[in-house]
Write a protein that holds these residues in place. Sequence first.
Motif, PDB file in Angstrom:
ATOM      1  N   ASP A 119       0.815  -1.335   0.021  1.00  8.46           N
ATOM      2  CA  ASP A 119      -0.099  -0.104  -0.363  1.00  8.46           C
ATOM      3  C   ASP A 119       0.671   1.307  -0.197  1.00  8.46           C
ATOM      4  OD1 ASP A 119      -2.831  -1.289  -0.170  1.00  8.46           O
ATOM      5  OD2 ASP A 119      -3.123  -0.369   1.639  1.00  8.46           O
TER       6      ASP A 119
ATOM      7  N   PHE B  12      -6.355   3.645 -14.228  1.00  7.85           N
ATOM      8  CA  PHE B  12      -6.797   2.601 -13.264  1.00  7.85           C
ATOM      9  C   PHE B  12      -7.700   1.550 -14.656  1.00  7.85           C
ATOM     10  CE2 PHE B  12      -6.516   6.571 -10.546  1.00  7.85           C
ATOM     11  CZ  PHE B  12      -5.967   6.070  -9.516  1.00  7.85           C
TER      12      PHE B  12
ATOM     13  N   ALA C 148      -7.123   2.809  -4.519  1.00  9.05           N
ATOM     14  CA  ALA C 148      -6.230   3.554  -4.949  1.00  9.05           C
ATOM     15  C   ALA C 148      -6.964   4.676  -6.061  1.00  9.05           C
ATOM     16  CB  ALA C 148      -5.930   2.502  -6.116  1.00  9.05           C
ATOM     17  N   ARG C 149      -8.239   4.408  -6.264  1.00  8.11           N
ATOM     18  CA  ARG C 149      -9.109   5.247  -6.741  1.00  8.11           C
ATOM     19  C   ARG C 149      -9.424   6.658  -6.212  1.00  8.11           C
ATOM     20  NH1 ARG C 149     -11.581   0.766  -9.761  1.00  8.11           N
ATOM     21  NH2 ARG C 149     -11.187   1.527 -11.828  1.00  8.11           N
TER      22      ARG C 149
ATOM     23  N   ARG D 107      -6.991  -3.749  -4.176  1.00 12.70           N
ATOM     24  CA  ARG D 107      -6.429  -1.947  -3.840  1.00 12.70           C
ATOM     25  C   ARG D 107      -7.122  -1.649  -5.023  1.00 12.70           C
ATOM     26  NH1 ARG D 107      -7.681  -2.149   0.188  1.00 12.70           N
ATOM     27  NH2 ARG D 107      -6.116  -0.251   0.458  1.00 12.70           N
TER      28      ARG D 107
ATOM     29  N   TYR E 145      -6.022   8.387  -5.505  1.00  9.89           N
ATOM     30  CA  TYR E 145      -5.938   9.367  -6.013  1.00  9.89           C
ATOM     31  C   TYR E 145      -6.948  11.143  -6.319  1.00  9.89           C
ATOM     32  CZ  TYR E 145      -5.264  10.941 -11.186  1.00  9.89           C
ATOM     33  OH  TYR E 145      -5.794  11.742 -12.510  1.00  9.89           O
TER      34      TYR E 145
ATOM     35  N   ILE F 211      -1.208  -2.327 -10.336  1.00  5.45           N
ATOM     36  CA  ILE F 211      -1.879  -1.698  -9.092  1.00  5.45           C
ATOM     37  C   ILE F 211      -3.402  -3.208  -8.855  1.00  5.45           C
ATOM     38  CG2 ILE F 211      -3.610  -0.989  -7.134  1.00  5.45           C
ATOM     39  CD1 ILE F 211      -2.668   1.703  -8.962  1.00  5.45           C
TER      40      ILE F 211
ATOM     41  N   ILE G 103       1.571   1.357  -3.519  1.00  4.37           N
ATOM     42  CA  ILE G 103       0.713   2.280  -4.330  1.00  4.37           C
ATOM     43  C   ILE G 103       0.665   3.907  -3.652  1.00  4.37           C
ATOM     44  CG2 ILE G 103      -1.328   2.493  -4.540  1.00  4.37           C
ATOM     45  CD1 ILE G 103      -1.680  -0.446  -3.882  1.00  4.37           C
ATOM     46  N   TYR G 104       0.455   4.547  -2.657  1.00  4.03           N
ATOM     47  CA  TYR G 104       0.514   5.469  -2.260  1.00  4.03           C
ATOM     48  C   TYR G 104       1.956   6.941  -2.737  1.00  4.03           C
ATOM     49  CZ  TYR G 104      -0.061  10.245   0.048  1.00  4.03           C
ATOM     50  OH  TYR G 104       0.426  11.276   0.699  1.00  4.03           O
TER      51      TYR G 104
ATOM     52  N   ILE H 247       0.806   6.759  -6.873  1.00  2.00           N
ATOM     53  CA  ILE H 247      -0.131   7.698  -7.600  1.00  2.00           C
ATOM     54  C   ILE H 247       0.415   9.124  -7.524  1.00  2.00           C
ATOM     55  CG2 ILE H 247      -2.336   8.761  -6.846  1.00  2.00           C
ATOM     56  CD1 ILE H 247      -3.008   5.445  -5.759  1.00  2.00           C
TER      57      ILE H 247
END
Length: 511
Positions: free
Chosen positions: A41, A112, A126-127, A122, A130, A118, A44-45, A48
Amino acid sequence: MMNAPIKVFLNTIALYIKLFITVVVGLYLTRVVLDQLGVEDYGIYVLIGGVISLLSFLQTALSVSTQRYLSVSMGKNDQNIVNNIFSSSLAIHIVLSIGVLLVFELCSLFLFNGFLNIPEDRLSAARIVYHIMVLSTFFTILQVPFTASMTAHEDLWLLAIVESLSALLKLGIIFLFDWSSMDAIILYSLWMLVTTFVSFVPKVIWAAYKYEECNLIHFWKFVSKDSVKAMLGFTGWNAFGTLALVGRNQGVAILQNIFFGPSINAVYGIANQVNSQLVYCSQIMTTSITPQIMKSEGEGNRSRMLRLSVFASKMAFFLSAVLALPLIIEIDTVLSVWLKDVPEYTHIYCILILCMFLVMQLYPGLTRAVQAVGDIKNYQIITSILLLLPLPVGYIMYKVGMHHTSVLYAMIISQVLQMLYAIWYLHRHTGFSMKEFYTFIIKAILIFLLVYVMGNQLHVYLLSHTSILVTFLVTCSCVVLLFLALTFLLVFNKQERDSILNMLKSLIKKR
């Protein structure tokens, strides 16, 4: 009226206090957030955030443009021009913030849907993250004219207070993680949005109250088509360099995500987090002295402008290396204390990115000089090409099966080429002394390597004879003191040493 050297020095002290607060908060938060989010995660952060930084490159370009035109116009002592510059800048940023908001939302339609790597479970989170980051970017862009005005007026002490309080507010996420059952990555993103807004409001209020040009009620009356055209022209070319820098850093993250997944993004993000703390430090003197560089050019005093630019470069490297040296030597100890679980390869990523950062800090004053002169078209085209070289080179490296760290070496080489071009370009357009600057570079690098070798040997010796804590404290102290002494005596010339000492004496006498 406070004289310029004392004002620069006091602003520098204020920024150093802010630096200490933001570094401590930033490093501790990275530890907490990495632990709460997990490696995937957190990756992912970082990914983005990198995509949004890639799309919002105009923000930095316009910030540089606004500050440049404000400072130069203040050097000409014409309030009407200052009013036109600020109002035109505010109009540009209002349009830009709305435009970026729309662009971000349109981009979300395909980002996405298979473009970003991703995990399926998740994607929903994630969306949401964003969209939160998009709103945060909106406020970040909108505050640029006010921050630039405060910088041009050299009220950096207030900026330091506001941003320090904003940094401390970020610590609230620690309690929110315990109290809220919301998805951790979404909760963290929301709290970062809150801190961004809290930083935005006082800057706007102070500028509107304090500075004549920041009249929000009637600002539209001072919007000048000529000023807008000039600033957009400057920004357009300056954006090449800004886009290239963001594109290189975040493009590498996207490349690594495609070939190696979010775990390597987390390592890259941690290394950049370490690097960003040192960037804050190196920018302190450059930020403090930039208004004087711009105003000197506005006054027609080019020799002073060039002298200040060289001094800014020396101070930037000095302030960067004095922290980077012990950090590189003690990187294993720092990472083990900072992070509960250190991801594999974090050690080498940190060292390589710090090396690239140190090359960057050899010449930031020269970049400010080029911006002050204003003839940046060819400069930005060439430096942008050099900055982006690691992307195609990295793609080829990854395609043929090279290690994921290989692109970092390409980034270092690219940065060296940019430095050499900057030196030549300024020499060609202003008569800047290349020989003098190359002498500084050679001295700085030799001193850095000498202290590194001696410090590393001391570290190895102490580690085998005493505890880790004693080794860390003694090694860092010896390395910093030795580097300080050698740099002050051998890198700064007599005039610069006298200026530093006189500045300190004047401050003590004033108090």
